[in-house]
Structure formats: structure tokens, C-alpha cells
Write a protein that holds these residues in place. Structure first.
Motif, PDB file in Angstrom:
ATOM      1  N   ARG A  81       0.918  -1.104  -0.074  1.00  0.00           N
ATOM      2  CA  ARG A  81      -0.051   0.073  -0.160  1.00  0.00           C
ATOM      3  C   ARG A  81       0.721   1.203  -0.125  1.00  0.00           C
ATOM      4  O   ARG A  81       0.329   2.549  -0.762  1.00  0.00           O
ATOM      5  N   LYS A  82       1.658   1.600   0.565  1.00  0.00           N
ATOM      6  CA  LYS A  82       3.120   2.095   0.635  1.00  0.00           C
ATOM      7  C   LYS A  82       3.860   2.361  -0.278  1.00  0.00           C
ATOM      8  O   LYS A  82       4.491   3.952  -0.871  1.00  0.00           O
ATOM      9  N   ARG A  83       3.642   1.198  -2.198  1.00  0.00           N
ATOM     10  CA  ARG A  83       4.110   1.832  -2.383  1.00  0.00           C
ATOM     11  C   ARG A  83       3.116   1.916  -3.320  1.00  0.00           C
ATOM     12  O   ARG A  83       3.839   2.178  -4.716  1.00  0.00           O
ATOM     13  N   VAL A  84       2.056   2.491  -3.890  1.00  0.00           N
ATOM     14  CA  VAL A  84       0.624   2.853  -4.277  1.00  0.00           C
ATOM     15  C   VAL A  84       1.223   3.393  -5.584  1.00  0.00           C
ATOM     16  O   VAL A  84       1.151   3.387  -6.028  1.00  0.00           O
ATOM     17  N   ARG A  85       2.072   4.742  -5.215  1.00  0.00           N
ATOM     18  CA  ARG A  85       3.128   5.869  -5.780  1.00  0.00           C
ATOM     19  C   ARG A  85       4.094   5.759  -6.173  1.00  0.00           C
ATOM     20  O   ARG A  85       4.371   7.007  -6.714  1.00  0.00           O
ATOM     21  N   ALA A  86       4.715   4.798  -6.252  1.00  0.00           N
ATOM     22  CA  ALA A  86       5.755   4.375  -6.626  1.00  0.00           C
ATOM     23  C   ALA A  86       6.664   5.227  -7.783  1.00  0.00           C
ATOM     24  O   ALA A  86       8.006   5.092  -7.917  1.00  0.00           O
ATOM     25  N   PHE A  87       5.120   4.866  -8.754  1.00  0.00           N
ATOM     26  CA  PHE A  87       6.305   4.879  -9.815  1.00  0.00           C
ATOM     27  C   PHE A  87       6.127   6.213 -10.828  1.00  0.00           C
ATOM     28  O   PHE A  87       5.581   6.436 -11.947  1.00  0.00           O
ATOM     29  N   SER A  88       5.350   7.055  -9.906  1.00  0.00           N
ATOM     30  CA  SER A  88       4.372   8.592  -9.924  1.00  0.00           C
ATOM     31  C   SER A  88       5.858   9.102  -9.700  1.00  0.00           C
ATOM     32  O   SER A  88       7.085   9.103  -9.721  1.00  0.00           O
ATOM     33  N   ASP A  89       5.797  10.856 -10.729  1.00  0.00           N
ATOM     34  CA  ASP A  89       6.652  11.493 -10.662  1.00  0.00           C
ATOM     35  C   ASP A  89       7.044  12.683  -9.448  1.00  0.00           C
ATOM     36  O   ASP A  89       7.869  12.836  -8.773  1.00  0.00           O
ATOM     37  N   GLU A  90       5.729  12.454  -8.298  1.00  0.00           N
ATOM     38  CA  GLU A  90       6.150  13.059  -7.371  1.00  0.00           C
ATOM     39  C   GLU A  90       6.688  12.563  -6.628  1.00  0.00           C
ATOM     40  O   GLU A  90       7.725  12.881  -5.592  1.00  0.00           O
ATOM     41  N   ALA A  91       6.911  10.650  -6.242  1.00  0.00           N
ATOM     42  CA  ALA A  91       7.261   9.530  -5.992  1.00  0.00           C
ATOM     43  C   ALA A  91       9.788  10.534  -6.586  1.00  0.00           C
ATOM     44  O   ALA A  91      10.092  10.493  -5.318  1.00  0.00           O
ATOM     45  N   ARG A  92       9.215   9.941  -8.218  1.00  0.00           N
ATOM     46  CA  ARG A  92      10.698  10.169  -8.217  1.00  0.00           C
ATOM     47  C   ARG A  92      11.066  12.158  -8.135  1.00  0.00           C
ATOM     48  O   ARG A  92      12.896  12.188  -7.625  1.00  0.00           O
ATOM     49  N   ALA A  93      10.401  13.224  -7.853  1.00  0.00           N
ATOM     50  CA  ALA A  93      10.486  14.663  -6.798  1.00  0.00           C
ATOM     51  C   ALA A  93      10.585  14.089  -5.300  1.00  0.00           C
ATOM     52  O   ALA A  93      11.661  15.173  -5.406  1.00  0.00           O
ATOM     53  N   PHE A  94      10.197  13.601  -5.054  1.00  0.00           N
ATOM     54  CA  PHE A  94      10.559  13.246  -3.764  1.00  0.00           C
ATOM     55  C   PHE A  94      11.365  12.585  -3.131  1.00  0.00           C
ATOM     56  O   PHE A  94      12.486  12.661  -2.323  1.00  0.00           O
ATOM     57  N   GLY A  95      12.621  12.265  -4.457  1.00  0.00           N
ATOM     58  CA  GLY A  95      13.933  11.817  -3.873  1.00  0.00           C
ATOM     59  C   GLY A  95      13.950   9.827  -3.748  1.00  0.00           C
ATOM     60  O   GLY A  95      14.855   9.062  -3.116  1.00  0.00           O
ATOM     61  N   LEU A  96      12.651   9.228  -4.398  1.00  0.00           N
ATOM     62  CA  LEU A  96      12.241   7.504  -4.452  1.00  0.00           C
ATOM     63  C   LEU A  96      12.556   7.510  -5.430  1.00  0.00           C
ATOM     64  O   LEU A  96      12.516   6.987  -6.217  1.00  0.00           O
ATOM     65  N   PRO A  97      13.118   6.083  -5.248  1.00  0.00           N
ATOM     66  CA  PRO A  97      13.657   5.406  -6.113  1.00  0.00           C
ATOM     67  C   PRO A  97      12.979   4.596  -6.782  1.00  0.00           C
ATOM     68  O   PRO A  97      11.975   4.614  -5.501  1.00  0.00           O
ATOM     69  N   GLU A  98      12.587   4.029  -8.029  1.00  0.00           N
ATOM     70  CA  GLU A  98      11.452   2.729  -8.291  1.00  0.00           C
ATOM     71  C   GLU A  98      11.674   1.528  -7.869  1.00  0.00           C
ATOM     72  O   GLU A  98      13.082   0.863  -7.036  1.00  0.00           O
ATOM     73  N   PRO A  99      10.398   0.811  -7.156  1.00  0.00           N
ATOM     74  CA  PRO A  99      11.299   0.294  -5.778  1.00  0.00           C
ATOM     75  C   PRO A  99      11.124  -1.196  -7.243  1.00  0.00           C
ATOM     76  O   PRO A  99      10.866  -1.408  -8.637  1.00  0.00           O
ATOM     77  N   LYS A 100      12.008  -2.531  -6.803  1.00  0.00           N
ATOM     78  CA  LYS A 100      12.817  -3.398  -7.928  1.00  0.00           C
ATOM     79  C   LYS A 100      11.615  -4.501  -8.135  1.00  0.00           C
ATOM     80  O   LYS A 100      11.313  -5.303  -9.119  1.00  0.00           O
ATOM     81  N   GLY A 101      11.314  -5.284  -6.678  1.00  0.00           N
ATOM     82  CA  GLY A 101       9.889  -6.227  -6.561  1.00  0.00           C
ATOM     83  C   GLY A 101      10.375  -6.417  -5.143  1.00  0.00           C
ATOM     84  O   GLY A 101      11.130  -6.242  -4.103  1.00  0.00           O
ATOM     85  N   ILE A 102       9.875  -8.026  -4.908  1.00  0.00           N
ATOM     86  CA  ILE A 102       9.507  -8.913  -3.946  1.00  0.00           C
ATOM     87  C   ILE A 102       9.833 -10.180  -4.241  1.00  0.00           C
ATOM     88  O   ILE A 102       9.219 -10.733  -5.370  1.00  0.00           O
ATOM     89  N   LEU A 103       9.929 -10.981  -3.709  1.00  0.00           N
ATOM     90  CA  LEU A 103      10.082 -12.959  -3.311  1.00  0.00           C
ATOM     91  C   LEU A 103       9.189 -13.432  -2.418  1.00  0.00           C
ATOM     92  O   LEU A 103       9.749 -12.529  -1.648  1.00  0.00           O
ATOM     93  N   LEU A 104       8.622 -13.499  -2.622  1.00  0.00           N
ATOM     94  CA  LEU A 104       7.651 -14.535  -2.045  1.00  0.00           C
ATOM     95  C   LEU A 104       7.788 -15.278  -2.166  1.00  0.00           C
ATOM     96  O   LEU A 104       7.727 -16.236  -3.049  1.00  0.00           O
ATOM     97  N   VAL A 105       7.941 -15.923  -0.431  1.00  0.00           N
ATOM     98  CA  VAL A 105       8.011 -17.533  -0.865  1.00  0.00           C
ATOM     99  C   VAL A 105       7.065 -18.441   0.533  1.00  0.00           C
ATOM    100  O   VAL A 105       7.024 -17.600   1.496  1.00  0.00           O
ATOM    101  N   GLY A 106       6.867 -19.367   0.204  1.00  0.00           N
ATOM    102  CA  GLY A 106       5.690 -19.893   0.833  1.00  0.00           C
ATOM    103  C   GLY A 106       5.055 -20.827   1.194  1.00  0.00           C
ATOM    104  O   GLY A 106       5.319 -22.301   0.215  1.00  0.00           O
ATOM    105  N   VAL A 107       3.943 -21.622   1.502  1.00  0.00           N
ATOM    106  CA  VAL A 107       2.696 -22.795   1.337  1.00  0.00           C
ATOM    107  C   VAL A 107       2.534 -22.753   0.343  1.00  0.00           C
ATOM    108  O   VAL A 107       2.186 -21.445   0.123  1.00  0.00           O
ATOM    109  N   GLN A 108       2.329 -23.736  -0.576  1.00  0.00           N
ATOM    110  CA  GLN A 108       1.268 -23.367  -1.643  1.00  0.00           C
ATOM    111  C   GLN A 108      -0.171 -23.623  -1.162  1.00  0.00           C
ATOM    112  O   GLN A 108      -0.446 -23.832  -0.097  1.00  0.00           O
ATOM    113  N   GLY A 109      -0.938 -22.383  -2.105  1.00  0.00           N
ATOM    114  CA  GLY A 109      -1.755 -22.070  -2.110  1.00  0.00           C
ATOM    115  C   GLY A 109      -2.236 -20.801  -1.264  1.00  0.00           C
ATOM    116  O   GLY A 109      -3.448 -21.377  -0.350  1.00  0.00           O
ATOM    117  N   CYS A 110      -1.259 -20.326   0.008  1.00  0.00           N
ATOM    118  CA  CYS A 110      -1.847 -19.003   0.371  1.00  0.00           C
ATOM    119  C   CYS A 110      -1.825 -18.090  -0.023  1.00  0.00           C
ATOM    120  O   CYS A 110      -1.635 -17.308   0.836  1.00  0.00           O
TER     121      CYS A 110
END
Length: 502
Positions: free
Chosen positions: A247-276
Motif C-alpha cells: 500500500r505504501k508503494r501505490v504511488r511508487a512510479f509517479s513523478d511525485e515519488a521521483r521528485a521526492f527522491g524515492l527510487p522506483e521499487p525493484k520487486g519482491i520474492l514471495l516464499v511460502g506454503v502452496q495455496g496461501c
């Protein structure tokens, strides 16, 4: 304009052979024509169908030199400075005589005021020519160039009273952003399609037409799948820590985020039990962030031809980056790259090279491509993949606890047009201990079949009866799940605050 500057430098430095890679032949020719005029050099364009053509003399074609060998001989013999553009010349490089003659042209044009440019959408350089050819990538139109094109289209449309243009500044910006990744012709076609679909109007709905055009690009690539997901993060039960992080990264790709000095997020790895819910999260993120969702099937990358697997990965990355910002979903990544350690023995190192290229791209990528990779089995997960810097975060997705199961029951009952308040959710949550979200969904479906067979509404007893007959995956794979939790305690962040690592 970087490509034009690069070409200008190579031509002035008298590089004999250049290869410009692009599907945009018309736009590339216009750029090369401008360079020829600036350098006051004659421009000659060749194709196998028409022969040699000088754009300055539009009605004159020399069809006597349609044969590649005859053409190359003419280039060597021509005494005047000039730029020769050979369109779609790559199919002839399968002929050993043509390859040899092209090498002789390269040797003959060294320090000569003549330059040969091979222009085409495909890059297939024979080994004999690798040291003689310099490759130049012709980039897709920038936002500024697409804005100029859109202004030209709008000016043309406004001359026709039947077409109504109603784009405010924000809608115009979003439309240009949506066109990024398309060729100039594809973008123009998409805008024209939007006008026709809207009954003679150009408004904010044009973005949907552009998205459909991007789907065509993905479909033609054959390496990626486009998902038109309607899932929402609200339909994901539990996983409060992960959902808050997203939720905190909803606006991560906006021009406002770049102007604020935030880099664009790279991604996440989800590890866990099947079907969860790992795959469900990937689908939901794209919809919540209003970004296209692409699925990369790693198995499709591998080809029997030497070098083709690496080229397939480059093409898949190129397509993903061309339509960025985008969410790239790599499902069950450990299966796609399993056996990397023994790759030198099993497949001459192909899997290791493809995997190496992939993780290097993960580390160094500049395009706004948010990667969501999922994995069920950590034993097959290459250790290089979980190193810091590949992903922004690694989350562990465990089986839901009682409150999360209660929420999951609500979601699936509501999804099938049932009022959750009419069911004993507490009893269902207690009885489904050890079940994953996917197993709870299947229990709802099985219960609906029972009620449908008895020709009456679904009741709590139907669902409880189904649960009594269900053997949870967690029971059959208890040792594997315990090992997964032990691995995650040292390397991952829990996706849920309610049940960290079991």
C-alpha cells in the motif's frame, strides 16, 4: 536524440559497417536522412525488391543492383562519399559468399568517407562479421516525441468538425505515458482506434485502446502472457504486513515519488506454503497499482538452439521494459531455474547463463519493471537469487491463523454471492485449521455442489461435512513446511503479523 548523436559520431569516425536494430524503418530512415544532409553526404537506400534509391530523387530507382553481391560490388566501386542503407539484409547473411563479400567491403571502406548501415528489426550477426560490425539500437519514441506526435494528431483531428477532442492536461499526460513502449506507428494506430471506438471522440478512455495495443505486442512475443486481472488486495485474506508494504508503494512510479527522491521499487520474492495467496498477491498488486501484469514462463525461455535461450530472455526483458511501468510475475521461479548448479554438465551451461543474465538484470535494471517472483520450494532456490539487492524484500507466506481463515471464508462466500453473516464463521475457521486459502476456496466450491445437488441453499453443515473429508496439504507435507519455516526465520520477513513463521 541519443541514437542520432551516436550514429553521427560513428559515421564521422568512418566506421565502415553499422547495424541499426529497429522495427521502425520509416522513423530510422528519416533520422539517417537528416544526418546525411547535415554531413552533406549522398544517401542511397537499397532493398531486394526495388534496388537502389536516392531519396533526393524520389522517382529514380536502379533495379539492376537488386542482387546482394552486385550491390556490394557497386558500393566498393563507388568513388563518391555517401551513406548506404541496406534494408532487411540479414536473410542474405546465411550465404557464405555474401558474408565474405561484406567482410571485403568492411576492409575496403576503412578510413573511407563511405558508410554501410544494415537496417532491420533482427540482429543476427555471423561470427565472421562480429569484429567488423558495430551495433546501434534505435530506441522507441520518448515521452517528448510521443507528445509531439499526439499534438500533431490532435491538430489534424480538430480540423474535422466530426471529431471532438476533450483531453485535459492530466489525461494527456496519462495517454502519453500509456503510449510509451509502442512504436510511433503503433501509438498513432492506437489513438485512431480510440477515436473510432468512442464514436468520434478523443478523451481519457483512449488509454484502454493503447493498453489493448500493448497486449498485441505481448501476444506476438510468445514469451510473456498478459493478465487482465480483476483481483484486488481486499480479496486477499490476511497477510497484513505484506499488504501494508504494498500500500505504501501505490504511488511508487509517479513523478511525485521521483521528485521526492524515492527510487522506483525493484520487486519482491514471495516464499511460502502452496495455496496461501502468493500468485493472488501478484495479480492483485497489478490491479491495485493500475499497471499491466505480465507473466514470464521461465520454461519457455529455453530453446534447443545454442544461444537462443539467452536471446529469448533478452527479448522478454525488452518487451517488458518497452511497456513499463509494469508488474512482471515470475511464478514458481525455483522450478524454472532448478539445476543451475549442474548446468555445465546437463545443458552445456545454458541454464546457468540464462539465470546469470536474469539476476544481473534484477540487480541493475533501470526501467520501472516491478518483479514479483514466487517460490514454494527453497531447496531448489539458487542462493544467488536471495542475495540482498536482487529484491526490495523477501516475504514468507505461511498458513493462515484462525482470524485469517475467518476472513478468507468471508471473501470466498461473498465472491459466490452468499452473505457471510448467514454462516457460522467461527466454526468454519476452527474446523479448517491447517488449510490454505486455496483449500478453503475448494471447500466452498465442493459445498456448493452438495447444496446444488440437494436443490437447497448452501448451509454451514455442507461446508463442515466437506472439511471432515479434506486432508490438508499441511498434514501431508508437515516436514517440508517445517523446513520452509526454519529457512524463512533467517532470511525472510513474515507476510502476516499474526503468525510469524508458524
Amino acid at each position: 536524440m541519443a541514437m542520432q548523436t551516436e550514429l553521427d559520431v560513428y559515421i564521422r569516425a568512418r566506421y565502415p559497417l553499422l547495424w541499426v536494430v529497429t522495427p521502425e524503418e520509416k522513423r530510422a530512415l528519416a533520422t539517417i536522412d537528416r544526418l546525411a544532409q547535415q554531413q552533406r553526404k549522398r544517401l542511397l537506400v537499397w532493398s531486394v525488391t526495388t534496388g537502389i534509391h536516392n531519396p533526393a530523387l524520389p522517382d529514380r530507382f536502379d533495379s539492376s543492383k537488386r542482387d546482394p553481391l552486385t550491390l556490394l560490388a557497386a558500393i566498393l566501386e563507388d568513388p563518391e562519399p555517401g551513406i548506404w542503407v541496406l534494408r532487411d539484409f540479414h536473410p542474405f547473411l546465411r550465404d557464405a559468399a555474401v558474408v565474405r563479400r561484406l567482410r571485403e567491403v568492411a576492409f575496403g571502406l576503412e578510413a573511407s568517407p563511405k558508410t554501410v548501415i544494415l537496417l532491420g528489426p533482427v540482429l543476427k550477426i555471423p561470427p565472421e562479421l562480429e569484429k567488423e560490425i558495430t551495433v546501434v539500437d534505435f530506441n522507441l519514441p520518448t515521452a517528448e516525441q510521443l507528445g509531439q506526435m499526439l499534438d500533431q494528431i490532435i491538430a489534424s483531428l480538430e480540423q474535422h468538425e466530426a471529431v471532438e477532442v476533450s483531453l485535459d492536461r492530466r489525461q494527456r499526460g496519462r495517454l502519453i505515458q500509456a503510449c510509451l513502449g509502442l512504436t510511433e506507428q503503433e501509438a498513432a494506430n492506437a489513438v485512431a482506434k480510440a477515436v473510432v471506438q468512442a464514436g468520434g471522440r478523443l478523451d481519457g478512455d483512449a488509454i484502454e485502446a493503447v493498453t489493448a495495443e500493448k497486449q498485441q505486442i505481448i501476444r506476438k512475443s510468445g514469451l510473456l502472457e498478459f493478465y487482465a486481472s480483476e483481483e484486488r488486495l481486499a480479496n486477499v485474506g490476511g497477510l497484513d504486513v505484506l499488504k501494508e508494504w504494498l500500500r505504501k508503494r501505490v504511488r511508487a512510479f509517479s513523478d511525485e515519488a521521483r521528485a521526492f527522491g524515492l527510487p522506483e521499487p525493484k520487486g519482491i520474492l514471495l516464499v511460502g506454503v502452496q495455496g496461501c495467496g502468493k500468485s493472488l498477491v501478484a495479480k492483485s498488486v497489478a490491479n491495485s497499482w493500475r499497471l499491466p501484469l505480465l507473466r514470464l514462463d521461465v520454461g519457455r525461455l529455453f530453446s534447443s538452439l545454442v544461444g537462443s535461450s539467452e536471446e529469448n530472455l533478452r527479448n522478454a526483458i525488452r518487451v517488458a521494459e518497452s511497456i513499463a511501468p509494469v508488474v512482471l510475475w515470475v511464478d514458481e521461479i525455483e522450478k524454472g531455474f532448478s539445476g543451475v548448479g549442474s548446468s555445465n554438465v546437463s545443458d552445456a551451461g545454458t541454464a546457468a547463463r540464462v539465470f546469470g543474465s536474469f539476476i544481473t538484470w534484477l540487480q541493475e535494471k533501470q526501467a520501472p519493471v516491478f518483479v514479483i517472483a514466487t517460490a514454494n520450494s527453497v531447496e531448489q532456490l539458487p542462493p544467488e537469487l536471495v542475495r540482498k539487492g536482487r529484491f526490495d524484500e523477501i516475504f514468507f507466506v505461511d498458513l493462515p491463523d484462525i482470524e485469517e481463515r475467518r476472513e478468507i471464508w468471508k471473501i470466498h462466500l461473498r465472491k459466490r454471492n452468499r452473505d457471510p453473516e448467514q454462516f457460522d464463521l467461527h466454526s468454519l475457521a476452527m474446523a479448517s485449521d491447517g488449510l490454505s486459502g486455496a483449500e478453503i476456496e475448494q471447500a466452498v466450491i465442493a459445498g456448493l455442489y452438495e447444496a446444488f445437488d440437494k436443490n437447497r441453499p448452501l448451509e454451514t453443515t455442507d461446508l463442515l461435512d466437506v472439511l471432515q473429508e479434506t486432508v490438508p496439504l499441511s498434514q501431508m507435507m508437515q516436514e517440508e513446511i517445517d523446513a520452509l519455516r526454519a529457512w524463512a526465520r533467517q532470511r525472510a520477513r513474515p507476510a502476516s503479523s499474526r503468525r510469524p513463521f508458524g
